[in-house]
Motif scaffolding. Structure first.
Motif, PDB file in Angstrom:
ATOM      1  N   LYS A  10       1.089  -1.039  -0.158  1.00  0.00           N
ATOM      2  CA  LYS A  10      -0.526   0.252  -0.162  1.00  0.00           C
ATOM      3  C   LYS A  10       1.017   1.194  -0.224  1.00  0.00           C
ATOM      4  O   LYS A  10       0.369   2.030  -1.238  1.00  0.00           O
ATOM      5  N   HIS A  57       2.892  12.946   7.124  1.00  0.00           N
ATOM      6  CA  HIS A  57       2.283  11.509   8.391  1.00  0.00           C
ATOM      7  C   HIS A  57       0.517  11.038   7.877  1.00  0.00           C
ATOM      8  O   HIS A  57       0.172  10.072   7.986  1.00  0.00           O
ATOM      9  N   ARG A  58      -0.239  12.157   7.767  1.00  0.00           N
ATOM     10  CA  ARG A  58      -1.115  12.016   7.196  1.00  0.00           C
ATOM     11  C   ARG A  58      -1.555  11.377   5.372  1.00  0.00           C
ATOM     12  O   ARG A  58      -2.256   9.974   5.347  1.00  0.00           O
ATOM     13  N   HIS A  61      -1.080   7.510   7.080  1.00  0.00           N
ATOM     14  CA  HIS A  61      -2.055   7.520   7.661  1.00  0.00           C
ATOM     15  C   HIS A  61      -2.974   6.670   6.682  1.00  0.00           C
ATOM     16  O   HIS A  61      -4.010   6.028   6.449  1.00  0.00           O
ATOM     17  N   ALA A  62      -3.161   7.449   5.302  1.00  0.00           N
ATOM     18  CA  ALA A  62      -4.770   7.110   4.230  1.00  0.00           C
ATOM     19  C   ALA A  62      -4.718   6.176   3.555  1.00  0.00           C
ATOM     20  O   ALA A  62      -5.615   5.747   3.334  1.00  0.00           O
ATOM     21  N   ALA A  63      -3.147   5.337   3.516  1.00  0.00           N
ATOM     22  CA  ALA A  63      -2.524   5.145   2.498  1.00  0.00           C
ATOM     23  C   ALA A  63      -2.518   3.112   3.279  1.00  0.00           C
ATOM     24  O   ALA A  63      -3.036   2.809   3.008  1.00  0.00           O
ATOM     25  N   LEU A  64      -3.054   3.781   4.495  1.00  0.00           N
ATOM     26  CA  LEU A  64      -3.313   2.267   5.563  1.00  0.00           C
ATOM     27  C   LEU A  64      -4.173   2.630   6.508  1.00  0.00           C
ATOM     28  O   LEU A  64      -4.309   1.695   7.528  1.00  0.00           O
ATOM     29  N   SER A  65      -5.735   3.297   6.349  1.00  0.00           N
ATOM     30  CA  SER A  65      -6.690   3.193   7.001  1.00  0.00           C
ATOM     31  C   SER A  65      -6.982   2.303   7.252  1.00  0.00           C
ATOM     32  O   SER A  65      -7.116   1.939   8.264  1.00  0.00           O
ATOM     33  N   THR A  66      -7.763   1.195   6.351  1.00  0.00           N
ATOM     34  CA  THR A  66      -7.899  -0.101   6.836  1.00  0.00           C
ATOM     35  C   THR A  66      -7.638  -0.115   7.839  1.00  0.00           C
ATOM     36  O   THR A  66      -7.740  -0.897   8.585  1.00  0.00           O
ATOM     37  N   GLU A  67      -6.382  -0.667   7.916  1.00  0.00           N
ATOM     38  CA  GLU A  67      -5.397  -1.086   9.256  1.00  0.00           C
ATOM     39  C   GLU A  67      -5.362  -1.194   9.784  1.00  0.00           C
ATOM     40  O   GLU A  67      -5.427  -1.026  11.500  1.00  0.00           O
ATOM     41  N   LEU A  68      -5.121   0.354   9.374  1.00  0.00           N
ATOM     42  CA  LEU A  68      -5.467   1.138  11.564  1.00  0.00           C
ATOM     43  C   LEU A  68      -6.680   1.087  11.902  1.00  0.00           C
ATOM     44  O   LEU A  68      -6.386   1.674  13.357  1.00  0.00           O
ATOM     45  N   ALA A  69      -8.083   1.252  11.216  1.00  0.00           N
ATOM     46  CA  ALA A  69      -8.453   0.297  11.798  1.00  0.00           C
ATOM     47  C   ALA A  69      -9.318  -0.240  12.319  1.00  0.00           C
ATOM     48  O   ALA A  69     -10.623  -0.755  12.889  1.00  0.00           O
TER      49      ALA A  69
END
Length: 113
Positions: A10, A57-58, A61-69
């Protein structure tokens, strides 16, 4: 593991990094063996030129939003431009995990009264 491969794929797709390190630090954080929950990434990308650290950082985070959730509990980020990386290819050391969660610490504090 599979989450590390997903993070790498990602970030590659979203940021076209010239340098990318994905480090699984889960074993340092008292999680069950094989759990993939704590990661550190070093991302060097031309997409970061002109952006503040927060904006960089945003993007991560946007690229990994699914994983961070979901399965990704903690993510340490070093985000540099190629010029910054050339002049200083160092990654600052991260502090050791102190163990436990806020919930566990709160229980200990409440029980101490």
């Amino acid at each position: 593991g599979p989450l590390a491969r997903t993070i790498r794929a990602k970030l590659d797709a979203a940021l076209q990094p010239t340098h990318l390190q994905v480090l699984d630090e889960s074993s340092r954080h008292g999680v069950p063996p094989g759990a993939e929950t704590h990661f550190a990434v070093v991302v060097v990308s031309g997409r970061f030129v002109g952006l503040s650290p927060l904006q960089r950082h945003r993007l991560v985070h946007a690229a990994l939003s699914t994983e961070l959730a979901g399965p990704l509990h903690a993510l340490a980020i070093v985000a540099k431009t190629p010029q910054q990386w050339e002049s200083d290819p160092q990654v600052p050391p991260r502090p050791p995990c102190l163990g436990g969660s806020k919930h566990e610490q709160r229980k200990e504090t409440v029980g101490a009264d």
